[in-house]
Design a protein around this motif. Structure first.
Motif, mmCIF file in Angstrom:
data_model
loop_
_atom_site.group_PDB
_atom_site.id
_atom_site.type_symbol
_atom_site.label_atom_id
_atom_site.label_comp_id
_atom_site.label_asym_id
_atom_site.label_seq_id
_atom_site.Cartn_x
_atom_site.Cartn_y
_atom_site.Cartn_z
ATOM 1 N N ASP A 102 90.683 0.331 -29.262
ATOM 2 C CA ASP A 102 89.427 -0.404 -29.408
ATOM 3 C C ASP A 102 88.802 -0.176 -30.781
ATOM 4 O O ASP A 102 88.235 -1.099 -31.385
ATOM 5 C CB ASP A 102 88.430 0.045 -28.326
ATOM 6 C CG ASP A 102 88.795 -0.491 -26.948
ATOM 7 O OD1 ASP A 102 89.550 -1.475 -26.874
ATOM 8 O OD2 ASP A 102 88.327 0.097 -25.943
ATOM 9 N N PRO A 122 89.425 -8.297 -33.979
ATOM 10 C CA PRO A 122 89.124 -9.095 -32.769
ATOM 11 C C PRO A 122 90.343 -9.834 -32.225
ATOM 12 O O PRO A 122 90.534 -9.914 -31.012
ATOM 13 C CB PRO A 122 88.044 -10.063 -33.263
ATOM 14 C CG PRO A 122 87.354 -9.304 -34.359
ATOM 15 C CD PRO A 122 88.441 -8.539 -35.048
ATOM 16 N N LEU A 123 91.177 -10.386 -33.122
ATOM 17 C CA LEU A 123 92.353 -11.126 -32.671
ATOM 18 C C LEU A 123 93.360 -10.185 -31.997
ATOM 19 O O LEU A 123 93.929 -10.522 -30.946
ATOM 20 C CB LEU A 123 93.020 -11.827 -33.861
ATOM 21 C CG LEU A 123 94.274 -12.662 -33.519
ATOM 22 C CD1 LEU A 123 93.923 -13.756 -32.518
ATOM 23 C CD2 LEU A 123 94.872 -13.253 -34.791
ATOM 24 N N HIS A 157 92.639 -7.431 -30.552
ATOM 25 C CA HIS A 157 92.040 -6.929 -29.320
ATOM 26 C C HIS A 157 92.241 -7.908 -28.168
ATOM 27 O O HIS A 157 92.391 -7.506 -27.005
ATOM 28 C CB HIS A 157 90.553 -6.653 -29.534
ATOM 29 C CG HIS A 157 89.958 -5.764 -28.492
ATOM 30 N ND1 HIS A 157 89.482 -6.260 -27.304
ATOM 31 C CD2 HIS A 157 89.779 -4.413 -28.443
ATOM 32 C CE1 HIS A 157 89.022 -5.260 -26.572
ATOM 33 N NE2 HIS A 157 89.183 -4.129 -27.238
ATOM 34 N N GLU A 158 92.242 -9.185 -28.468
ATOM 35 C CA GLU A 158 92.446 -10.194 -27.430
ATOM 36 C C GLU A 158 93.838 -10.077 -26.811
ATOM 37 O O GLU A 158 94.021 -10.359 -25.623
ATOM 38 C CB GLU A 158 92.260 -11.598 -28.019
ATOM 39 C CG GLU A 158 90.820 -11.938 -28.354
ATOM 40 C CD GLU A 158 90.704 -13.326 -28.957
ATOM 41 O OE1 GLU A 158 91.725 -14.055 -28.967
ATOM 42 O OE2 GLU A 158 89.604 -13.691 -29.405
ATOM 43 N N LYS A 159 94.817 -9.647 -27.615
ATOM 44 C CA LYS A 159 96.199 -9.561 -27.136
ATOM 45 C C LYS A 159 96.521 -8.201 -26.514
ATOM 46 O O LYS A 159 97.535 -8.049 -25.840
ATOM 47 C CB LYS A 159 97.160 -9.809 -28.304
ATOM 48 C CG LYS A 159 97.043 -11.197 -28.910
ATOM 49 C CD LYS A 159 98.015 -11.367 -30.069
ATOM 50 C CE LYS A 159 97.907 -12.747 -30.679
ATOM 51 N NZ LYS A 159 98.855 -12.923 -31.818
#
Length: 367
Positions: free
Chosen positions: A68, A73-74, A76-78
């Motif tokens: 984290d 952000p990208l 983290h989405e995966k």
């Protein structure tokens, strides 16, 4: 044979080295020994004796926390949060990779049938394995001192795990009377400031650790406690060997174990420690070493001389060269033999003091 006269009596309080050799009374070792838990036939349950589910949950938590903190952000989405079962599987894959070795980690997922290894490739994708490896963590980075500042630790990111493993190793097995302290190597070929080269070890390059191990019959080798060597400091530490032995044997004080170590660790100050008996090869330039044993006249193999101060006995014994041993663990009035090969290749029994035979037999617990 060149040796001193000896008698059986309690030691005096002389503070000087004397050629009069006496044995001294030793407290008996009466501690319980061996496993403190039931050893299961299940490999997983045996693994959990040293790496408990609580320890693994801690790693899961810190790994997800670090992911984290580090991801865009990208990314983290995966990212799929690591679970306890997945961590166990990952550790299993790493162990399996040590058994079935390929030139590189990526080769386990190659389509080429000469390299592809389905027991791993069919269970976890290459990218998922990479992600877990990248974010695997056992400490919270936000709580660690900045490297190089006062109070910083080169092992800070794995220190919690090392401490917990040491706790478990010492909890599930009680050491026998005879133990050994020595350096060992964890094989490592990557880049690290911790990597050492020890040409005389079976593993020559890797991470050096100081180890306290059970030495029953010189071959048990159960690792009880370890310290990782973090390399030379800006200010070299004096008496490093003595400090290491004292650290590793803190829990043994007053239990009357017999501790064996080599000349890197041996010092007069160390052997005068209360509650532990010790035996180690030593160097003639050590502080307090008896002057007349620094260059003794020992013409024949098996000849030896002794000097004693209180309960400490120093022996110079002629093998192919002169071997010096300092001991409080062995009876200095007793003798034994060791097997050696003569020039014809035939094995012969060479006379020696008991401390030599004890050291040869009981020093192999770590290697």
């Amino acid at each position: 044979m060149n040796r001193t006269n000896s008698t059986s009596a309690t030691p005096g309080s002389s503070s000087k080295w004397t050629p009069t050799i006496r044995d001294h009374p030793r407290q008996l070792f009466t501690q319980s020994v061996g496993p403190t838990v039931i050893i299961s036939d299940s490999p997983l349950e045996t693994f959990h004796l040293l790496f408990t589910p609580e320890m693994l949950e801690y790693i899961v938590t810190e790994t997800n926390k670090y992911a984290d903190q580090s991801m865009t952000p990208l990314q983290h989405e995966k990212w799929i949060p690591l679970t306890l079962e997945e961590l166990k599987a990952y550790i299993g894959f790493c162990i399996l990779m040590g058994v079935v070795t390929l030139p590189s980690i990526e080769d386990y997922w190659k389509k080429d049938t000469l390299l592809h290894y389905s027991p791993i490739a069919s269970k976890i994708s290459r990218d998922r394995f990479r992600d877990i490896r990248r974010y695997l963590h056992s400490a919270d980075n936000t709580t660690l001192p900045t490297p190089g500042t006062p109070g910083s630790d080169r092992l800070a990111k794995v220190r919690p795990l090392i401490n917990k493993v040491n706790e478990r190793c010492s909890a599930v097995y009680l050491l026998d009377r005879d133990v050994a302290v020595d350096e060992a190597m964890i094989k490592f070929q990557g880049r690290s400031s911790l990597k050492q080269y020890l040409p005389n070890k079976p593993v020559k390059r890797g991470i050096k650790v100081w180890v306290l191990a059970d030495s029953k019959n010189g071959k048990n080798g159960y690792f009880h406690t370890m310290q990782v060597y973090t390399g030379r400091q800006s200010t070299p530490e004096k008496h490093l060997g003595t400090r290491v032995v004292k650290d590793l044997t803190t829990s043994l004080k007053g239990k009357y174990h017999h501790v064996y170590f080599d000349n890197y660790f041996t010092s007069l100050n160390l052997l005068e420690k209360d509650g532990i008996y010790a035996c180690g090869t030593t160097r003639s330039d050590r502080v307090g070493f008896p002057v007349d044993l620094k260059d003794p006249s020992l013409p024949d193999r098996g000849d030896y001389l002794m000097r004693q101060k209180d309960t400490v006995t120093v022996t110079a014994w002629k093998d192919n060269r002169i071997v010096r041993v300092m001991s409080t663990a062995s009876d200095p009035t007793a003798s034994s033999t060791v097997n050696r090969r003569c020039r014809t290749g035939e094995k012969i029994a060479v006379p020696c003091p008991q401390c030599i035979e004890d050291y040869n037999r009981l020093m192999g617990g770590v290697d």
